[in-house]
Scaffold this active site. Structure first.
Site, PDB file in Angstrom:
ATOM      1  CB  SER A   1      10.868  -2.438 -12.506  1.00  0.00           C
ATOM      2  OG  SER A   1      10.183  -3.608 -12.848  1.00  0.00           O
TER       3      SER A   1
ATOM      4  CB  CYS B   1      10.395 -13.532  -1.171  1.00  0.00           C
ATOM      5  SG  CYS B   1      11.199 -12.013  -1.601  1.00  0.00           S
TER       6      CYS B   1
ATOM      7  CB  CYS C   1      -0.863   0.037   1.260  1.00  0.00           C
ATOM      8  SG  CYS C   1      -1.961  -1.379   1.427  1.00  0.00           S
TER       9      CYS C   1
ATOM     10  CB  CYS D   1      13.434  -8.394   4.550  1.00  0.00           C
ATOM     11  SG  CYS D   1      12.402  -9.882   4.392  1.00  0.00           S
TER      12      CYS D   1
HETATM   13 FE1  SF4 Z   1      10.995  -9.700   2.610  1.00  0.00          FE
HETATM   14 FE2  SF4 Z   1      10.572 -10.527   0.092  1.00  0.00          FE
HETATM   15 FE3  SF4 Z   1       8.540  -9.706   1.591  1.00  0.00          FE
HETATM   16 FE4  SF4 Z   1      10.292  -7.956   0.733  1.00  0.00          FE
HETATM   17  S1  SF4 Z   1       8.923  -9.155  -0.554  1.00  0.00           S
HETATM   18  S2  SF4 Z   1       9.478  -8.078   2.809  1.00  0.00           S
HETATM   19  S3  SF4 Z   1      12.194  -9.156   0.749  1.00  0.00           S
HETATM   20  S4  SF4 Z   1       9.832 -11.512   1.994  1.00  0.00           S
END
Ligand code: SF4
Length: 448
Positions: A283, A436, A2, A433
């Site tokens: 992108s 993923c 968002c 982070c």
């Molecule tokens: Fe973490 Fe991937 Fe979610 Fe971003 S998209 S917060 S890198 S898990």
């Protein structure tokens, strides 16, 4: 995903909120809402659809006031319903409060069930309502203390703007997953998901809202406090790969520069002997430029984008996504016919888009279509506000790179390494982070 914005000004803010929200439209196209304090009460307008459709001039005129917040929404875990459109509203110590959030709480279900057992009746299926409820529950005259107590209980990703009478309050989770920036336009103070929302209304970004920071902004200035926590900042690396606008400078990294470096690094890691480097817009453009320049291979726009479409990645159903890919990108026959090309894209999630694009480029006469991806394989779901699908639908969770290459019909396929990706932002992998890609979740997602 968002977008949030909050403005504290001496003049009317509804038009500025409207333009700021417009510049955050890429972060969510399902619904938009704003709340403005007019000196006596908070008025709110919310609607499904784009910002431009949600707010007419007349509606903006009905929202006078010098302090306000806005939200653009994409429905993630909580579903696409008008009762979930933010800002949400409630009462705190007899005063009205409006609140909007970007992110996702991993312990939402547990908290909701607990609150329901205690007799709380929810009006939405949004985790933002849990944040709002907890703040009102803990409030005893000090909003910062109420937020700190709330932050002790909630887990996950959240960049929140709230309107508490004549104050804009902003706070960001201790890992700082989702972006959040602070800026000024003269005496006006603006907080927003991305700097474009500040710049579009004539302001300038001054700094980030830090991970774990709580800001109270009113006529007397900006008051900063902190939620004490052992957590370290782990900004979402996918913001730089895909979500943020090219002009976003988030946590000191510019998205365009990051993407361009990704292209250069990808050339070092996975060179390709072709006639032309072609981006998947938008992108993929900076990374294709980076790849082409590092390789000394011509850059060509072999796909034309329909700019009036939303993002394919964030359409609710698979069928809609497939139709959207066809509508959104069309091969440019004159550019690709008879050429061997390398196609630069930011990610492969389900594989649908890549398979479709490669087939259509071949149909348009491309001799060879190689793919280079500026993120590692997406093999794990995101629980922090990005609508990646369930793991079973992630192609990289179920297939090797070679299998994916065959599945999407590419002549060759390579992904940037995680180290290469982190290097593009000149930080260590541990500072982002990256869950993923590697399953290293900074906040335990099994709290769900
Ligand atoms: Fe973490 Fe991937 Fe979610 Fe971003 S998209 S917060 S890198 S898990």
């Amino acid at each position: 995903m968002c977008g949030v914005i909050g403005i504290c000004s001496k003049s009317n803010v509804s038009t500025s909120l409207f333009y700021g929200m417009n510049s955050l439209q890429h972060r969510g196209q399902e619904a938009a809402g704003m709340a403005v304090y007019d000196g006596e009460e908070i008025r709110r307008t919310r609607s499904m659809g784009l910002v431009i459709d949600a707010f007419t001039e007349e509606k903006l005129r009905e929202l006078p006031g010098t302090i306000g917040i806005g939200h653009v929404r994409y429905a993630t875990a909580s579903g696409s319903h008008d009762y979930n459109i933010q800002p949400l509203m409630g009462f705190i110590g007899g005063e009205m409060i409006a609140l909007a959030s970007d992110g996702n709480l991993v312990n939402y279900q547990i908290l909701r069930e607990r609150l329901e057992e205690e007799g709380m009746m929810f009006q939405t299926t949004s985790d933002t309502e849990v944040i709002l409820y907890l703040i009102t529950r803990y409030y005893d005259g000090d909003i910062v203390e109420a937020i700190k107590k709330t932050m002790k209980v909630i887990r996950g990703a959240y960049s929140v703007t709230a309107l508490v009478k004549d104050k804009v309050v902003a706070f960001r989770d201790p890992h700082g997953f989702r972006p959040f920036v602070l800026g000024r336009d003269g005496d006006d103070v603006i907080v927003a998901s991305e700097n474009a929302a500040i710049e579009i209304i004539g302001g300038e970004m001054t700094r980030n809202v830090e991970a774990g920071e709580i800001l109270v902004i009113d006529g007397t200035g900006i008051h900063s406090d902190r939620f004490e926590s052992e957590a370290t900042a782990r900004n979402c690396i996918f913001e730089y790969v895909y979500f943020a606008r090219n002009d976003a400078t988030l946590d000191d990294i510019n998205a365009y520069t990051f993407r361009r470096r990704c292209g250069e690094i990808l050339w070092e890691e996975a060179p390709c002997d072709v006639d032309l480097v072609v981006p998947v817009p938008d992108s993929g453009i900076p990374s294709a430029i980076g790849y082409a320049q590092a390789a000394g291979i011509p850059y060509g726009e072999g796909l034309v984008k329909n700019r009036y479409m939303g993002r394919t990645f964030i359409k609710p159903t698979q069928k809609e996504r497939e139709m959207a890919v066809k509508l959104k990108l069309n091969p440019l026959v004159d550019v690709v016919k008879g050429k061997s090309i390398v196609l630069l894209d930011d990610s492969i999630v389900r594989g649908t888009t890549s398979r479709n694009l490669i087939k259509r480029l071949r149909d348009a006469g491309a001799r060879e279509v190689h793919m280079r991806i500026t993120s590692p394989p997406v093999a794990y779901s995101c629980y922090y506000g990005i609508d990646t699908p369930n793991r079973k639908n992630l192609i990289a969770a179920n297939q090797s790179i070679q299998e994916i290459e065959e599945n999407i019909g590419a002549d060759s396929l390579a992904f940037i390494s995680l180290e290469g990706l982190a290097k593009a932002g000149k930080k260590d992998v541990s500072e982002y982070c990256t869950a993923c890609f590697d399953g290293d979740y900074p906040v335990d997602p099994t709290l769900i």
